[in-house]
Design an enzyme around this catalytic site. Sequence first.
Site, mmCIF file in Angstrom:
data_model
loop_
_atom_site.group_PDB
_atom_site.id
_atom_site.type_symbol
_atom_site.label_atom_id
_atom_site.label_comp_id
_atom_site.label_asym_id
_atom_site.label_seq_id
_atom_site.Cartn_x
_atom_site.Cartn_y
_atom_site.Cartn_z
ATOM 1 C CB CYS A 137 -0.946 0.010 1.204
ATOM 2 S SG CYS A 137 -2.298 -1.178 1.067
ATOM 3 N N PRO A 261 7.845 -5.741 -4.979
ATOM 4 C CG PRO A 261 6.465 -3.847 -5.048
ATOM 5 C CD PRO A 261 6.454 -5.314 -4.726
ATOM 6 C CE1 TYR A 262 8.970 0.439 -3.101
ATOM 7 C CE2 TYR A 262 6.963 -0.810 -2.696
ATOM 8 C CZ TYR A 262 7.593 0.326 -3.175
ATOM 9 O OH TYR A 262 6.854 1.335 -3.727
ATOM 10 C CD GLU A 291 12.051 -3.284 5.759
ATOM 11 O OE1 GLU A 291 11.039 -2.698 6.198
ATOM 12 O OE2 GLU A 291 12.705 -2.855 4.790
ATOM 13 C CG HIS A 294 10.843 0.991 8.778
ATOM 14 N ND1 HIS A 294 10.613 2.347 8.665
ATOM 15 C CD2 HIS A 294 11.428 0.610 7.609
ATOM 16 C CE1 HIS A 294 11.042 2.763 7.486
ATOM 17 N NE2 HIS A 294 11.555 1.733 6.831
ATOM 18 C CE1 TYR A 391 14.621 3.203 2.417
ATOM 19 C CE2 TYR A 391 14.073 4.767 0.676
ATOM 20 C CZ TYR A 391 13.772 3.633 1.409
ATOM 21 O OH TYR A 391 12.622 2.933 1.129
#
Length: 623
Positions: A137, A261-262, A291, A294, A391
């Site tokens: 999303c 896609p990531y 990750e 995050h 980033y």
Amino acid sequence: MTRAIVESIKKRFHELDPCTNSNYSKFKVIHTDLTLTVSFESKTLDGTVVYDLKNLDNASEVILDTSALNIKSTKVNGKEVSFELKPVTPIYGAPLRIPINPNESEIQVEISFTTTDKCTAIQFIQGDTGPYVFSQCEAIHARSLFPCFDTPAVKSPYKFTGHSPAVVTMSGRAQPTDEPNTYHFDQPIPIPSYLVSITSGNLLKAPIGPRSDVYSEEPSLKKCQWEFEKDMENFIQIAEKIVFEYEWSRFDSLVLPSSFPYGGMEIPNMTQLTPTLISGDRTQTKVMAHELAHSWSGNLVTNSSWEHFWLNEGWTVYLERRIIGAIAAAEAKEEGRKDAEKYGEQVRHFNMINGWNELADTCETFDKRYTKLVLDLENGDPDDSFSRIPYEKGFFFLYHLETKLGGIKEFDPFIKYYFNKFKYQSLNTAQFVDTLYEFYEPKGKAEILDNIDWETWLFVSGLPEKPEFDVTLANQVYALVDKWVAYVKNGGELPGDETADFEGEQDMLFLETLTEKFKTLDVKPEIIRLFPEIYPKYGASKNGEIISRWNELLISYGKYSSQDKLVQSFASWLGTIGRMKYVRPGYLLLRKGISHEFALEVFKKYEHIYHPICRTMVKKDLS
């Protein structure tokens, strides 16, 4: 001067998120209940979303974001009401308007909907063991999955229910249920719409730590487990020392099919990962550290709009590099090294050098509008601005602050203060700067902050001032690069393979530094064509970071044709991955190094395997 600086920064960006059609500022979302039913036959999701809202401004309507959704019905406080779906805008979708009583301070809004084949958030594929669907999303694709206030400024606790004949994961903690083909999840910590996720497929799990499992389809499960089990709990414990206790209960991860896609997506309780990380050498576990970071930066504390995306990603890279450095120091200490702490900092700096190279390359090749930290996205698509800028430039801004304010010992207390102050909230760049002053002014450091060049760092395109790096771990790499530069310039003895002792990051630095140095030299193609024989390990590597850099070096300078085996092999590889970090530069490399026609030919052959986000971006790149 403090207030003047903060106020001047405030004037440089939009007060409200420009990338949403919703009237989100008029409401507080108390709770969200989202139910999704997967149909593998029709390749759609049927859903219902229920919002408990507090009306903050006597609003007479709720306006939600939608994109390519079929809206079936709307209810307010249990009663069906009419709705209006406004015309579609090319980027932001169609606003959904639902009338409400402006005199009611608390309301419940329920919408029933179905996704369509134009949904950009989900991809249905045939997995290794059966049908599979997953969502993505970020940044503004949640509106094509369900009607929502599709902005990171809005955060809500959620209850999720998924119905599917296959295993379901969503953005929360799994709850027990006896219902067949039904999965319940609870997310008590408020999250924004871009972190909402659903995956369904023949998923199995294996433990990688006391509070962590990894999920994947059966054929790759053992490989996934091996890749991450060594470091997972260590990562969490080190991150907790830097920030504070991990608040999300479990940190599980899901290795998705190749079209994801990531590199990773920080879904709460179920981080999504690309299979390109499963390289069999544990050299890419830093993505897992990213990750995990995050969990504090982005998920607990969130950028209020995509114009301030650096607050998510710059902080996350900063924490990631602190984690990687601390892991290296701990391992060095176990090995009996007396300079363990110093070595950990050298590892952090080595990662910074690689990051700087990526930043320099992005600033040289990317749209200049999007090489600022704080963006102007009015009438713009956040996906178009996606690059290494938030980033790496974000990281180097934070590292600059760390250095100016007195180093790690002076900066660490601010880290804890900042994340405690803004957890469960969203913020913008001015609030971040204000908090710096709030914390450091009583410590007598306001003058240091006054002398920061805020204008250049936040609002000027291009590379910032280059910091000084500890190049201890890079010197071995640079020495070999210098030998190649001397050989290209002067001839003499052909350099041999001196990379046997290189770690994975050193291999990456060697290839990208050589590629950069060769830009200013007249490199004969015959020299480049010797490389596969001299460095066979690069040609045999399964690591996407090596494959992409190796082929960039060879195809950029080797004057290969589309019929050469090396080019055909690289083109075939692009048809096996969906990670945009590799796919987008890969097609640009084919366009520049071979031909535009060949790049288009390869893309047309494989575009059906790519995620809609990736497909759209490559089309823009090649147009």
